[in-house]
Design a protein around this motif. Structure first.
Motif, PDB file in Angstrom:
ATOM      1  N   ARG A 207      60.471  38.740  36.151  1.00 57.19           N
ATOM      2  CA  ARG A 207      60.117  38.396  37.552  1.00 57.19           C
ATOM      3  C   ARG A 207      58.753  38.497  37.932  1.00 57.19           C
ATOM      4  O   ARG A 207      58.058  37.807  38.913  1.00 57.19           O
ATOM      5  CB  ARG A 207      60.753  39.646  38.272  1.00 57.19           C
ATOM      6  CG  ARG A 207      62.256  39.250  39.004  1.00 57.19           C
ATOM      7  CD  ARG A 207      62.810  40.288  39.745  1.00 57.19           C
ATOM      8  NE  ARG A 207      62.136  40.816  40.883  1.00 57.19           N
ATOM      9  CZ  ARG A 207      62.432  42.283  41.475  1.00 57.19           C
ATOM     10  NH1 ARG A 207      63.402  42.618  41.086  1.00 57.19           N
ATOM     11  NH2 ARG A 207      61.283  42.458  42.404  1.00 57.19           N
ATOM     12  N   VAL A 208      57.899  39.232  37.358  1.00 53.59           N
ATOM     13  CA  VAL A 208      56.522  39.354  37.502  1.00 53.59           C
ATOM     14  C   VAL A 208      55.761  38.065  37.249  1.00 53.59           C
ATOM     15  O   VAL A 208      54.780  37.628  37.796  1.00 53.59           O
ATOM     16  CB  VAL A 208      55.852  40.523  36.416  1.00 53.59           C
ATOM     17  CG1 VAL A 208      54.132  40.516  36.721  1.00 53.59           C
ATOM     18  CG2 VAL A 208      56.537  41.722  36.892  1.00 53.59           C
TER      19      VAL A 208
ATOM     20  N   LYS B 132      44.402  43.361  46.766  1.00 51.14           N
ATOM     21  CA  LYS B 132      44.444  44.397  45.740  1.00 51.14           C
ATOM     22  C   LYS B 132      45.562  44.171  44.816  1.00 51.14           C
ATOM     23  O   LYS B 132      46.047  45.003  44.012  1.00 51.14           O
ATOM     24  CB  LYS B 132      44.897  45.758  46.738  1.00 51.14           C
ATOM     25  CG  LYS B 132      43.987  46.182  47.685  1.00 51.14           C
ATOM     26  CD  LYS B 132      44.591  47.139  48.247  1.00 51.14           C
ATOM     27  CE  LYS B 132      43.777  47.502  49.362  1.00 51.14           C
ATOM     28  NZ  LYS B 132      44.569  48.174  50.555  1.00 51.14           N
ATOM     29  N   GLY B 133      46.135  42.835  44.821  1.00 57.80           N
ATOM     30  CA  GLY B 133      47.076  42.291  43.645  1.00 57.80           C
ATOM     31  C   GLY B 133      48.416  42.330  44.139  1.00 57.80           C
ATOM     32  O   GLY B 133      49.258  42.340  43.206  1.00 57.80           O
ATOM     33  N   GLU B 134      48.764  42.741  45.448  1.00 61.25           N
ATOM     34  CA  GLU B 134      50.398  42.730  45.799  1.00 61.25           C
ATOM     35  C   GLU B 134      50.670  41.142  45.548  1.00 61.25           C
ATOM     36  O   GLU B 134      49.926  40.179  46.100  1.00 61.25           O
ATOM     37  CB  GLU B 134      50.325  43.086  47.086  1.00 61.25           C
ATOM     38  CG  GLU B 134      51.831  43.221  47.537  1.00 61.25           C
ATOM     39  CD  GLU B 134      51.921  43.956  48.797  1.00 61.25           C
ATOM     40  OE1 GLU B 134      52.334  45.249  48.757  1.00 61.25           O
ATOM     41  OE2 GLU B 134      51.389  43.545  49.747  1.00 61.25           O
ATOM     42  N   THR B 135      51.887  40.859  44.918  1.00 62.79           N
ATOM     43  CA  THR B 135      52.248  39.666  45.043  1.00 62.79           C
ATOM     44  C   THR B 135      52.974  39.291  46.311  1.00 62.79           C
ATOM     45  O   THR B 135      53.113  39.917  47.255  1.00 62.79           O
ATOM     46  CB  THR B 135      53.530  39.606  44.309  1.00 62.79           C
ATOM     47  OG1 THR B 135      54.657  40.143  44.771  1.00 62.79           O
ATOM     48  CG2 THR B 135      53.275  40.049  42.792  1.00 62.79           C
ATOM     49  N   LEU B 136      53.171  37.871  46.760  1.00 58.98           N
ATOM     50  CA  LEU B 136      53.390  37.381  48.005  1.00 58.98           C
ATOM     51  C   LEU B 136      54.870  38.102  48.476  1.00 58.98           C
ATOM     52  O   LEU B 136      55.088  38.362  49.385  1.00 58.98           O
ATOM     53  CB  LEU B 136      53.633  35.768  47.826  1.00 58.98           C
ATOM     54  CG  LEU B 136      54.126  35.092  49.056  1.00 58.98           C
ATOM     55  CD1 LEU B 136      53.522  35.396  50.292  1.00 58.98           C
ATOM     56  CD2 LEU B 136      54.536  33.616  48.569  1.00 58.98           C
ATOM     57  N   MET B 137      55.683  38.155  47.239  1.00 60.32           N
ATOM     58  CA  MET B 137      57.183  38.606  47.640  1.00 60.32           C
ATOM     59  C   MET B 137      57.243  40.089  48.170  1.00 60.32           C
ATOM     60  O   MET B 137      57.759  40.469  49.047  1.00 60.32           O
ATOM     61  CB  MET B 137      58.139  38.399  46.430  1.00 60.32           C
ATOM     62  CG  MET B 137      58.593  37.033  46.314  1.00 60.32           C
ATOM     63  SD  MET B 137      59.656  36.236  47.583  1.00 60.32           S
ATOM     64  CE  MET B 137      61.155  37.419  47.220  1.00 60.32           C
TER      65      MET B 137
ATOM     66  N   ALA C  69      45.071  36.822  54.588  1.00 59.15           N
ATOM     67  CA  ALA C  69      44.893  37.418  53.125  1.00 59.15           C
ATOM     68  C   ALA C  69      43.867  38.283  52.770  1.00 59.15           C
ATOM     69  O   ALA C  69      43.661  39.299  51.803  1.00 59.15           O
ATOM     70  CB  ALA C  69      44.878  36.323  52.072  1.00 59.15           C
ATOM     71  N   GLY C  70      42.609  38.131  53.467  1.00 61.71           N
ATOM     72  CA  GLY C  70      41.431  38.747  53.062  1.00 61.71           C
ATOM     73  C   GLY C  70      41.607  40.007  53.428  1.00 61.71           C
ATOM     74  O   GLY C  70      40.921  41.203  52.843  1.00 61.71           O
ATOM     75  N   THR C  71      42.357  40.583  54.379  1.00 59.52           N
ATOM     76  CA  THR C  71      42.483  42.024  54.754  1.00 59.52           C
ATOM     77  C   THR C  71      43.579  42.655  54.490  1.00 59.52           C
ATOM     78  O   THR C  71      43.754  43.895  54.609  1.00 59.52           O
ATOM     79  CB  THR C  71      42.523  42.144  56.496  1.00 59.52           C
ATOM     80  OG1 THR C  71      43.654  41.595  56.996  1.00 59.52           O
ATOM     81  CG2 THR C  71      40.888  41.522  57.117  1.00 59.52           C
ATOM     82  N   SER C  72      44.405  41.986  53.842  1.00 57.17           N
ATOM     83  CA  SER C  72      45.876  42.470  53.412  1.00 57.17           C
ATOM     84  C   SER C  72      45.761  43.089  51.893  1.00 57.17           C
ATOM     85  O   SER C  72      44.708  43.096  51.260  1.00 57.17           O
ATOM     86  CB  SER C  72      47.155  41.507  53.482  1.00 57.17           C
ATOM     87  OG  SER C  72      46.912  40.534  52.501  1.00 57.17           O
TER      88      SER C  72
END
Lengths: 309, 417
Positions: free
Chosen positions: B311-312, A84-89, A77-80
């Motif tokens: 969804r958010v 930057k706020g991307e969700t898991l999905m 997670a630290g490098t991905s």
């Protein structure tokens, strides 16, 4: 094995557990060779997606996939993009677009691997989700117990420590129950709760109250740095009531196995002489971890029939 | 336009009427006999139930501020589909409805944009933060129907005491949720056997029991009417029952989903975040107690707790997902699927109407707010077909009972969106 994913041991049958342990036993031999590699999963892609720190679980999975010749990629997670706020999905959709065969996932939230398993075609192995489950740890624990005790039916396993907030304890509880073992739980009132009792599972309190009946004593790690507030007064009190030292161990059978999922807090849950003593099988657990994970990769990815060729 | 509702089962839980017969709607009022000298349009109600329309005390309509989740227009359409002709909008908007000008704006725009009546619950505290009082008097003058702190707790007892004392002269009830902020801090589902099994951090029923004890004590002490939203545990209900027996000015409601589902749903759904609610789904024992509380009148009724989320907000790890589910379109059918018809209608119409001092009955001369309903017909919940902008519901794919064939509001038959 028919299943696509291994999310937990809650709904894994006795036959499936036996199949995994049997396959793992056969794979152990590969790690003893000078050339520790078989071509079984050549061309298959395995992603480790870790949102929590890990050393031993990560290394164990990495070695397992390398020894089976799979191509492994690690994302932490630290490098991905997560930072930057991307969700898991969204992260998972991107990984999916690159056609992985299997994702090994660790996450601080219970149910996170279930979400990926439900939404994507790749296989998912849960490498720990919050306080829910850590099934590969329980499988390597059961393999270690089986090496020493044979069939686990009717054996008594004591699990001591922060049982309520432990994914290791939960997976062991489900797995051992399925295998017909009796489980005794012990720990502080904030960490070992009566609602965990059930058929084959008894809740006690102090470590002294489980030792004389136990074939196995599994001591859990106290993660002082991660405890929510007001869970525990001091390490000193913990060691006194719930820790295991040689004086207390003398109450147990002289064949008792002492286990720990690591890393150990020497002097808190285990005294140094017990952790490194002759009843300890802690390093065998680590060795078995690689074999169990090789077995799962093999079974979920449907490698060739000749497992260790 | 005069309407004749012909041959239906006239059912009014407010007056106890339950008989077969005709009913007329003339000049916005109910007539129990045919008005003289006018031609009426006939609505065939044979085999159906004719009953007062529903009233909702707590729906998040998200407008202004969160209009990607819901708007006054779509929220009104969702209410109409669910049989509600009066809905109280929750103050959790952006900006929070904590200023008289915002109250006026919502009321004015709702009059233009919504097919049903939208009333306003004004925020009890500034920004719903539980620290400073809002201009309760000015907001009451601006047309607020209730005061509410939405689902945010007012943890400071001094602030809460003063807010209740200050609200009292304006004569409007104060709606609050019962809870305990400290116990809620890490929790994501009900605590108990199900949370132990699911490996999720639990919120004990005791948090709600502490919260309701505090609300009862302050309602007794200040004399202000407190309405407790989202009562969800057996023991909280018992406390409410004994407070009512000693004449404390208090009332309570629960939500439709707490009547139908229990906390086993979370694991059964594979950690579906649409099962994450606040208060969380409780045990089966609690659920059965809520049904009993509605049957014996301990609970005033059921509020939709309509919480549209996108969804958010929901396509996240269980612990990170925002709690809440839509409710307006499914509330009546949810209740009809787990309790007798009379209880469901009282819970969604007569009860909430009483808190708002509205008349919802079949009395001659009562306002013509009516439903024509087949309570036994079934339908399958398909969130993509909702009038709401949001589809977050744990009921997707479930078969529920109760299909509406007509909704009458202000004497006019409305057409579903």
């Amino acid at each position: 094995m028919k299943r696509k994913d291994l999310l937990g041991l809650r709904d894994v049958s006795r036959d499936e557990i036996l199949e995994i342990l049997e396959t793992a036993s056969r794979f152990r031999e590969v790690s003893k060779r000078r050339i520790k590699k078989v071509p079984t999963l050549r061309g298959r892609t395995v992603v480790t997606l870790f949102f929590e720190n890990s050393t031993r679980t990560k290394v164990s999975f990495d070695l397992a996939s390398k020894r089976l010749s799979a191509d492994g990629v690690h994302i932490s997670a630290g490098t991905s993009a997560v930072k930057k706020g991307e969700t898991l999905m969204d992260t998972a959709r991107n990984i999916d677009a690159m056609a992985p065969d299997l994702v090994i996932m660790r996450h601080s939230c219970a149910g996170a691997p279930h979400m990926l398993a439900r939404n994507f075609d790749f296989s998912v192995i849960n490498a720990g989700d919050g306080i829910n489950e850590h099934p590969t740890q329980a499988l390597l624990d059961m393999l270690t117990m089986q090496d020493h005790l044979g069939d686990l039916e009717g054996k008594t396993v004591a699990i001591v420590g922060d049982v309520y907030h432990s994914r290791v304890a939960r997976s062991n509880l489900y797995g051992l129950r399925t295998m017909g073992a009796r489980v005794l739980l012990a720990g502080p009132g904030t960490m070992c709760r009566p609602e965990m009792a059930g058929p084959g599972v008894e809740v006690r309190h102090k470590v002294d109250e489980v030792l004389d009946e136990a074939d196995v004593v599994m001591m859990l790690r106290i993660q002082r740095e991660r405890l929510p507030k007001a869970m525990l007064p001091t390490s000193r009190e913990y060691a006194h009531l719930y820790g295991l030292d040689s004086a207390k161990l003398a109450r147990a059978s002289d064949k008792v196995l002492v286990m720990h999922p690591g890393p150990i807090n020497r002097g808190v849950e285990l005294s140094p002489e017990v952790a490194d003593g002759e009843r300890s099988v802690i390093m065998e657990q680590v060795t078995n971890g690689v074999a169990v994970r090789m077995a799962l990769l093999f079974l979920l990815l449907g490698g060739s029939d000749d497992a260790s060729a | 336009m005069t309407l004749q509702l012909k041959g239906g089962r006239l059912l009014c839980t407010a007056t106890g009427v339950d008989q077969l017969g005709d009913l007329w709607v003339h000049q916005g009022r109910i007539c129990r006999s045919a008005p003289h000298g006018v031609e009426a349009q006939v609505i065939d109600c044979v085999g159906q139930v004719v009953t007062p329309a529903l009233v909702d005390l707590d729906a998040r309509l998200c407008d202004p501020g969160f209009t990607w989740r819901e708007s006054l227009r779509t929220g009104g359409d969702a209410a109409l589909r669910g049989g509600f002709t009066t809905v109280v909008a929750n103050p959790e908007t952006d900006p929070v409805t904590d200023d008289p000008s915002f109250v006026r704006e919502v009321i004015a725009r709702a009059g233009l944009e919504s097919k049903v009546e939208i009333r306003v619950a004004a925020a009890l505290t500034k920004g719903l933060k539980g620290q400073e009082l809002s201009e309760l008097g000015l907001m009451a003058e601006a047309g607020a129907s209730l005061f509410s702190n939405a689902d945010r707790l007012v943890s400071d007892s001094l602030v809460l005491r003063n807010a209740l004392l200050y609200a009292r002269p304006f004569g409007l009830p104060v709606m609050l949720r019962a809870g305990d902020a400290d116990l809620e801090s890490l929790a994501v589902m009900n605590e108990g056997a199900s949370s132990a099994l699911a490996g999720l951090r639990g919120l004990p029923a005791a948090a709600e029991e502490l919260g309701i004890a505090r609300l009862i004590a302050l309602a007794r002490y200040t004399g202000t009417h407190v309405h407790v939203l989202g009562v969800s545990t057996k023991l909280a209900l018992d406390q409410l029952r004994s407070a009512l027996a000693s004449d404390v000015s208090i009332s309570g409601s629960t939500t439709p989903l707490h009547c139908l589902l229990n906390d086993a749903e979370i694991l059964a759904s594979g950690y579906d975040t649409d099962t994450r609610l606040m208060p969380p789904l409780r045990s089966e024992e609690d659920r059965l107690a809520l049904l009993e509380g509605l049957a014996d009148g301990t609970l005033l009724g059921v509020s939709s707790a309509h919480a549209p989320l996108s969804r958010v907000d929901k396509e996240l790890e269980f612990a990170f997902a925002t709690p809440g589910a839509t409710g307006l379109e499914t509330a009546l059918s949810t209740l009809l699927s787990c309790m007798p018809l009379e209880h469901a209608l009282r819970a969604l119409s007569a009860g909430p109407a009483k808190l708002l001092a509205l008349e919802r009955s079949l009395r001659d001369g009562a306002p013509a707010e009516l439903l024509v309903l087949d309570p036994k017909a079934t339908w399958t919940v398909e969130p993509s077909a909702f009038a709401s902008k949001s589809a977050n519901t744990p009921l997707a794919g479930r078969q529920l009972r109760g299909v509406l064939s007509a909704v009458i509001h202000k004497g006019q038959r409305l057409h579903f969106a």
